[in-house]
Write an enzyme that holds these catalytic residues in place. Structure first.
Site, PDB file in Angstrom:
ATOM      1  N   HIS A 243     -25.473  20.137 -18.636  1.00 57.89           N
ATOM      2  CA  HIS A 243     -24.756  20.090 -19.912  1.00 57.89           C
ATOM      3  C   HIS A 243     -23.286  20.470 -19.714  1.00 57.89           C
ATOM      4  O   HIS A 243     -22.378  19.766 -20.160  1.00 57.89           O
ATOM      5  CB  HIS A 243     -25.463  21.060 -20.878  1.00 57.89           C
ATOM      6  CG  HIS A 243     -24.791  21.293 -22.186  1.00 57.89           C
ATOM      7  ND1 HIS A 243     -25.373  20.949 -23.387  1.00 57.89           N
ATOM      8  CD2 HIS A 243     -23.609  21.878 -22.512  1.00 57.89           C
ATOM      9  CE1 HIS A 243     -24.574  21.287 -24.380  1.00 57.89           C
ATOM     10  NE2 HIS A 243     -23.492  21.859 -23.874  1.00 57.89           N
ATOM     11  N   GLU A 244     -23.071  21.560 -19.005  1.00 57.67           N
ATOM     12  CA  GLU A 244     -21.694  22.032 -18.809  1.00 57.67           C
ATOM     13  C   GLU A 244     -20.890  21.035 -17.978  1.00 57.67           C
ATOM     14  O   GLU A 244     -19.716  20.793 -18.243  1.00 57.67           O
ATOM     15  CB  GLU A 244     -21.693  23.419 -18.175  1.00 57.67           C
ATOM     16  CG  GLU A 244     -22.288  24.512 -19.079  1.00 57.67           C
ATOM     17  CD  GLU A 244     -21.572  24.645 -20.415  1.00 57.67           C
ATOM     18  OE1 GLU A 244     -20.339  24.478 -20.467  1.00 57.67           O
ATOM     19  OE2 GLU A 244     -22.251  24.905 -21.429  1.00 57.67           O
ATOM     20  N   HIS A 247     -19.463  18.327 -20.118  1.00 56.26           N
ATOM     21  CA  HIS A 247     -18.243  18.672 -20.854  1.00 56.26           C
ATOM     22  C   HIS A 247     -17.026  18.405 -19.978  1.00 56.26           C
ATOM     23  O   HIS A 247     -15.996  17.927 -20.443  1.00 56.26           O
ATOM     24  CB  HIS A 247     -18.247  20.151 -21.253  1.00 56.26           C
ATOM     25  CG  HIS A 247     -19.140  20.458 -22.419  1.00 56.26           C
ATOM     26  ND1 HIS A 247     -19.162  19.703 -23.556  1.00 56.26           N
ATOM     27  CD2 HIS A 247     -20.019  21.472 -22.627  1.00 56.26           C
ATOM     28  CE1 HIS A 247     -20.032  20.229 -24.425  1.00 56.26           C
ATOM     29  NE2 HIS A 247     -20.566  21.302 -23.880  1.00 56.26           N
TER      30      HIS A 247
END
Ligand code: NAG
Ligand code: NAG
Ligand code: NAG
Ligand code: NAG
Ligand code: NAG
Ligand code: ZN
Length: 663
Positions: A243-244, A247
């Site tokens: 997820h990170e 980003h």
């Protein structure tokens, strides 16, 4: 306090125990993402790789390649954590995106730009490199990590009036980064941000190249204190790191304004320095309404009436196509973005109410999946092509139509109730002790309705009930789902069993670690790969020996292994196989295991629900539902207690009467 009610009736022949195990609670885990979109002064743009016309012509057909660079803090991690991060988490997370995304091949070495003193930069028309005003900073940081000299280009400066532009005399460029499209700086520092709400990791991009503005460098910090090496937390950790990373690769409000169409043209107009307009308040570049539109909903149904609400939606073409198909709603304008949460949560995640367990929502609750919708967004950046075979199926909201995707959860629940249909995936059963568990819709987990009483009345726009079964009228406004980002809409959620605030086990069927201890496994559950959640039916489970009866008060569902042999669901309970002939069939269980006779019942799902895919792969189908044939005998063990048995039965009756009186 553990409440164990014991009645010793008549010279210890018979003991009835009611197990509340009152110190064990079902707790919902929330882990909120703490990505903070980098502000203007934290991003360096205009890293020159090749001339724009050369890069633009290239196809998006080169598998993304990421280079990892560890800050020394990573090597200071305890060995167990280092090995988990280095050998499992990072390689798997990086490899996932390397398979899922393709870029235009980076033919040249990447040499990152140096940070300019006071961020004063000159962009010159027709000039491929950017220049600092007067001087470069001594150090160039990417997040918490200092970029090594070997990755940096020479320092280029102009004088204060933008003249005499040249590399600083005597300066040499670093060797640069070869065979990679993106460099990831990894640190493992216990920063202040780590201490905010159980943060596991955070990441962002830090440099963008000059021809298409694609992010080419980023950083991730892993918080040493919150990294868990427990096997059942591995999935969450891995999903969080994936997820990170996303980003940093593109899903960030700091990058929306730089997205491009499939021809490589900016979707947001550029002002004269070649960049989109700065939004002073957000300290980020302002995107155009080709990327995000504000949509107004005038009939937003809440407790006591309708209000008007606005939503920010990603309206990029592939995203629109995917969400319309997912929900089965042709008039859906786009994919709704989160509107709650501080710093980086709002606008940089999918709306939790609409996309619940999509991994790019702002908080982790259960079973995270990276769906086609997220991959479509990555394609719509203009920097990537997605490999959709890497997409994971998103069950939440699938095919539920415009009423689900465009209206409040109250409107959805009310309209379903009016039609006499299930209000799933939402729910209205208040969580209480003892727990009455259910199954998640995909049967991957034992679950509870996360409807709880909050300490005060919720803001009106989040009041979703006119009445709740068994709740005093007038106080409905205090009740809502436990996930604020989901607009407090209550839904079926995984949880973990805790005692004295320590996680005992989770409720996800997939993990062996979630198996209850043998002496507490009253319903003869079996967790592990291939295990699914089945509803219990009837009443509390009972365990019995010739001298004792235990009634277990937390019940409602459990995880069991099954197979699809013969076109039917065959549930395995403690080495016995029970066949389901039709949906809704009750399977009575009476099995002698570990010296206790376990008695309860399971409810059959439809064969299609669990077996259709598997059978289809083998060229088979589900058999049509029928009543169990007369020849079908369900295994029913008995206790053999001799003379005591009849006596204890009478005593059981007596004890039940006592129990009723005492409660
Ligand atoms: C870290 O991982 C890399 C690649 O997986 C491996 O080659 C290296 O030996 C690992 N380092 C340590 C110290 O385990
Ligand atoms: C796309 O994904 C599939 C399945 O995960 C994988 O086998 C394949 O190698 C991927 N393609 C590319 C180009 O990475
Ligand atoms: C910058 O360079 C130009 C040309 O050499 C010179 O005229 C100007 O005075 C310089 N400006 C400063 C502030 O040094
Ligand atoms: C309130 O909104 C719902 C849909 O969300 C609609 O069906 C209903 O007619 C509206 N009620 C009023 C009074 O406008
Ligand atoms: C099931 O069978 C296995 C091996 O046959 C045995 O070890 C195990 O104890 C059995 N389990 C139960 C609950 O009877
Ligand atoms: Zn996030």
């Amino acid at each position: 306090m553990t409440v164990k009610v014991k009645w010793k009736v008549s010279a210890s022949i018979f003991v009835l125990q009611i197990y509340f195990f009152g110190t064990v609670f079902g707790i919902f885990e929330h882990r909120t993402c703490s990505h903070i979109p980098p502000t203007e002064d934290q991003v360096i743009r205009g890293v020159y790789l090749e001339d724009e016309h050369v890069i633009r012509k290239r196809d998006l057909d080169h598998p993304l390649k990421m280079l990892l660079y560890y800050d020394e803090s990573v090597y200071r991690l305890p060995r167990e954590k280092f090995e988990l991060i280095n050998n499992t988490i990072l390689p798997e997370a990086v490899h996932f995106w390397e398979r899922a995304l393709m870029v235009k091949k980076t033919a040249n070495v990447i040499r990152l730009n140096r940070k300019c003193v006071n961020n004063q930069v000159f962009f010159r028309k027709g000039e491929s490199h950017v220049y600092c005003k007067n001087a470069c900073e001594e150090k160039t940081m990417c997040g918490e990590v200092q970029v090594p000299e070997s990755h940096l280009d020479v320092c280029r400066v102009c004088n204060a009036t933008g003249q005499q532009c040249a590399p600083v005399t005597g300066a040499v460029a670093g060797a640069g980064i070869t065979n990679a499209d993106f460099v990831f700086y990894i640190s493992a520092m216990e920063t202040d941000r780590c201490h905010k709400g159980m943060t596991v990791a955070y990441a962002a991009h830090c440099q963008q190249e000059s021809s298409l503005d694609r992010p080419i460098a980023g950083h991730a910090n892993l918080c040493p204190g919150t990294i868990s090496t427990k096997p059942q937390e591995l999935e969450i950790l891995l999903s969080t790191v994936k997820h990170e990373i996303l980003h940093a690769l593109g899903f960030s409000s700091s990058l929306y304004a730089f997205y491009r169409d499939s021809e490589g043209n900016p979707l947001t107009p550029r002002i004269d320095n070649g960049k989109p307009q700065l939004n002073e308040k957000l300290q980020t570049r302002q995107w155009s309404n080709k990327v995000i539109k504000t949509v107004t909903r005038t009939d937003w149904k809440i407790h006591g009436g309708n209000i008007t609400r606005t939503a920010q939606m990603i309206v990029l073409p592939r995203v629109v196509e995917e969400v319309q198909r997912h929900f089965g709603c042709d008039s859906l304008e786009g994919a709704e973005l989160e509107d709650q949460g501080e710093d980086g949560t709002a606008t940089t995640h999918w709306e939790k109410r609409v996309f619940e367990n999509e991994a790019m929502t702002g908080t982790h609750t259960q079973n995270p999946v990276y769906s086609r919708i997220t991959l479509a967004l990555m394609e719509d950046t203009g920097w990537y092509r997605a490999n959709y075979s890497m997409a994971e199926p998103l069950a939440w909201g699938k095919g539920l139509g415009c009423d689900f995707a465009k209206k409040s959860c109250k409107a959805w629940m009310d309209s379903r109730e009016d039609l006499g249909l299930s209000i799933h995936p939402f729910c209205n059963r208040v969580k209480k002790d003892p727990l009455e568990t259910e199954c998640t819709d995909d049967r991957s987990s034992v679950a509870l309705c996360n409807l709880v009483e909050h300490s005060g009345f919720l803001p009106t726009k989040y009041q979703n009930f006119d009445h709740i079964p068994h709740i005093e009228p007038g106080s409905e406004g205090k009740y809502g789902g436990s996930v604020a980002l989901a607009d407090y809409c209550p839904y079926i959620q995984e949880f973990s069993w805790r005692a004295k605030n320590v996680v005992v086990r989770g409720s996800h069927c997939h993990f062996d670690e979630n198996n209850p201890q043998v002496e507490k496994n009253f319903a003869l559950e079996s967790y592990g790969e291939g295990s699914r959640c089945f509803d219990h039916t009837g009443s509390m489970w009972e365990e019995r020996t010739c001298r004792q009866v235990r009634l277990w008060q937390h019940w409602g569902s459990g995880c069991y292994k099954y197979n699809c042999h013969g076109g039917r669901i065959n549930v395995l309970v403690a080495n016995y196989t029970f066949t389901c002939y039709q949906k809704g069939q009750q399977i009575p269980i009476k099995i002698l295991a570990d010296d206790w006779l376990h008695a309860g019942a399971l409810l059959c799902p439809s064969c299609e629900e669990l077996c259709e895919d598997e059978l289809r792969q083998n060229g088979a189908t589900c058999k049509p539902p029928t009543r169990p044939p007369a020849s079908y005998k369900v295994q029913q063990d008995e206790l053999t207690c001799g003379a005591i048995q009849s006596k204890s039965l009478i005593l059981l009756l007596l004890a039940s009467v006592l129990a009723v009186k005492l409660t």
